[in-house]
Design a protein around this motif. Structure first.
Motif, PDB file in Angstrom:
ATOM      1  N   UNK A  68      36.019  -8.179  49.731  1.00 47.81           N
ATOM      2  CA  UNK A  68      37.193  -8.798  50.350  1.00 47.81           C
ATOM      3  C   UNK A  68      37.695  -7.915  51.500  1.00 47.81           C
ATOM      4  N   UNK A  69      38.589  -8.481  52.319  1.00 48.61           N
ATOM      5  CA  UNK A  69      39.157  -7.697  53.420  1.00 48.61           C
ATOM      6  C   UNK A  69      39.925  -6.487  52.863  1.00 48.61           C
ATOM      7  N   UNK A  70      40.603  -6.675  51.699  1.00 49.76           N
ATOM      8  CA  UNK A  70      41.334  -5.533  51.116  1.00 49.76           C
ATOM      9  C   UNK A  70      40.374  -4.446  50.646  1.00 49.76           C
ATOM     10  N   UNK A  71      39.227  -4.864  50.098  1.00 50.69           N
ATOM     11  CA  UNK A  71      38.240  -3.846  49.691  1.00 50.69           C
ATOM     12  C   UNK A  71      37.709  -3.101  50.918  1.00 50.69           C
ATOM     13  N   UNK A  72      37.428  -3.847  51.986  1.00 48.90           N
ATOM     14  CA  UNK A  72      36.921  -3.198  53.208  1.00 48.90           C
ATOM     15  C   UNK A  72      37.950  -2.199  53.745  1.00 48.90           C
ATOM     16  N   UNK A  73      39.231  -2.598  53.688  1.00 47.47           N
ATOM     17  CA  UNK A  73      40.287  -1.690  54.173  1.00 47.47           C
ATOM     18  C   UNK A  73      40.423  -0.472  53.255  1.00 47.47           C
ATOM     19  N   UNK A  74      40.325  -0.725  51.945  1.00 45.04           N
ATOM     20  CA  UNK A  74      40.471   0.378  50.983  1.00 45.04           C
ATOM     21  C   UNK A  74      39.294   1.349  51.074  1.00 45.04           C
ATOM     22  N   UNK A  75      38.099   0.837  51.310  1.00 45.66           N
ATOM     23  CA  UNK A  75      36.885   1.673  51.306  1.00 45.66           C
ATOM     24  C   UNK A  75      36.520   2.196  52.700  1.00 45.66           C
ATOM     25  N   UNK A  76      37.287   1.804  53.713  1.00 40.82           N
ATOM     26  CA  UNK A  76      37.002   2.323  55.062  1.00 40.82           C
ATOM     27  C   UNK A  76      37.303   3.817  55.116  1.00 40.82           C
ATOM     28  N   UNK A  77      36.364   4.573  55.558  1.00 37.94           N
ATOM     29  CA  UNK A  77      36.564   6.014  55.727  1.00 37.94           C
ATOM     30  C   UNK A  77      35.655   6.464  56.850  1.00 37.94           C
ATOM     31  N   UNK A  78      35.994   7.539  57.552  1.00 37.86           N
ATOM     32  CA  UNK A  78      35.066   8.107  58.532  1.00 37.86           C
ATOM     33  C   UNK A  78      33.988   8.848  57.763  1.00 37.86           C
ATOM     34  N   UNK A  79      32.762   8.375  57.883  1.00 33.05           N
ATOM     35  CA  UNK A  79      31.639   8.963  57.137  1.00 33.05           C
ATOM     36  C   UNK A  79      30.676   9.600  58.140  1.00 33.05           C
ATOM     37  N   UNK A  80      30.395  10.882  57.886  1.00 28.79           N
ATOM     38  CA  UNK A  80      29.592  11.649  58.847  1.00 28.79           C
ATOM     39  C   UNK A  80      28.273  12.145  58.273  1.00 28.79           C
ATOM     40  N   UNK A  81      27.996  11.762  57.017  1.00 31.66           N
ATOM     41  CA  UNK A  81      26.724  12.181  56.410  1.00 31.66           C
ATOM     42  C   UNK A  81      25.905  10.949  56.058  1.00 31.66           C
TER      43      UNK A  81
END
Ligand SMILES: Cc1cc2nc3c(=O)[nH]c(=O)nc-3n(C[C@H](O)[C@H](O)[C@H](O)COP(=O)(O)O)c2cc1C
Length: 284
Positions: A68-81
């Protein structure tokens, strides 16, 4: 004028008209030939069609039964690996469509809001060696591609794996080199400043933020990792990408398969907010 002179004039005019028509036909044929040369697809498998210079991306999917859009917002993080796994051409297609694809078919409006629909952004993709998988059997040629939102296709600008050089131009940020792809968002400021003057500059910067967030959310929904990168030498990036002088780089956005996706629960967020409320004396 004698009748014989008139007849000669008519013949000359007729000959000139025939020559003009022949020239027009030849020029049209030449353009058609060049155009066909550019777009004639060489099918690989299924719906994916790859050409020497143009890659027709799979059509964008409006997927259901995904997060869901809420899951995408909750799981959004800057990932560098990122792992060394490739991403797929379908995933690349979805990312580009999310960033700046067409979602309105009368005027060709896009997924990204744009001041006055002036659409100043231009998107390039830096593809590594064997980093974008096509139909599980082949790889997209390493190179730099320009995204055309209207035909949802990639135009090959130059061949080769430029991720390492791009990372150098981004002050050695290694995630730029290690990502499967780097999306480079450039802006042609004049498209917006022509309409809004100086104020158009801020509108362009707002727009690139929207496109960047679209990529974050789509990457999250696809199970991929990404980070927006703003620290780089503009001229160097412009040169690597082969952009024209009026295309100014704003973001480099590496995308890859994350070593560890980010997750958080509703309970964890609620607990954090509760603690903040307590600390602020709003609740006891
Ligand atoms: C305009 C802008 C420029 C950024 N530039 C970089 C960068 O050059 N390198 C990098 O690793 N992260 C960069 N970031 C990502 C931020 O470091 C990151 O968003 C911040 O640490 C918050 O983490 P989060 O995105 O996981 O919430 C940038 C973010 C923004 C909005």
């Amino acid at each position: 004028m004698t009748s014989s002179k008139i007849r000669i004039n008519i013949v000359v005019i007729a000959i000139l008209a025939v020559i003009a028509i022949l020239v027009c036909i030849s020029v049209t044929m030449l353009f058609l030939h060049i155009y066909r040369e550019r777009i004639t697809p060489t099918p690989t498998e299924g719906m994916t069609i790859v050409n020497r210079t143009v890659v027709l991306l799979p059509y964008p999917k409006i997927r259901t039964n995904v997060i869901s859009i809420e899951q995408a917002l909750a799981y959004r993080r800057s990932i560098r690996e990122y792992t060394s796994e490739p991403i797929t051409l379908e995933q690349l297609s979805q990312l580009l469509w999310a960033a700046y694809g067409i979602n309105e078919v009368r005027y060709g409006f896009k997924t990204c809001p744009s001041a006055g629909a002036t659409y100043p952004l231009v998107i390039y993709v830096v593809v590594g060696e064997k980093t974008v998988l096509i139909n599980r059997t082949a790889y997209l040629r390493a190179g730099i591609y320009k995204y055309d939102p209207y035909t949802h296709s990639l135009i090959l600008v130059k061949e080769g794996d430029y991720r390492k050089e791009l990372a150098k131009a981004a002050l050695g940020q290694k995630w730029v080199e290690e990502a499967a792809i780097d999306i480079v968002i450039m802006a042609i400021y004049e498209r917006t400043t022509r309409v809004y003057g100086e104020r158009g500059i801020r509108y362009v910067h707002m727009e690139v933020g929207h496109a960047g967030q679209n990529i974050y959310l789509e990457a999250t929904a696809l199970g991929l990792g990404t980070v927006v990168v703003g620290a780089f030498y503009d001229d160097w990036v412009q040169k690597i990408v082969g952009a024209s002088p009026n295309e100014k780089p704003l973001y480099i956005i590496p995308v890859g398969v994350p070593v560890k996706p980010y997750r958080i629960t509703e309970e964890e967020i609620a607990k954090y907010i509760e603690e903040q409320r307590k600390a602020a004396g709003l609740i006891s």
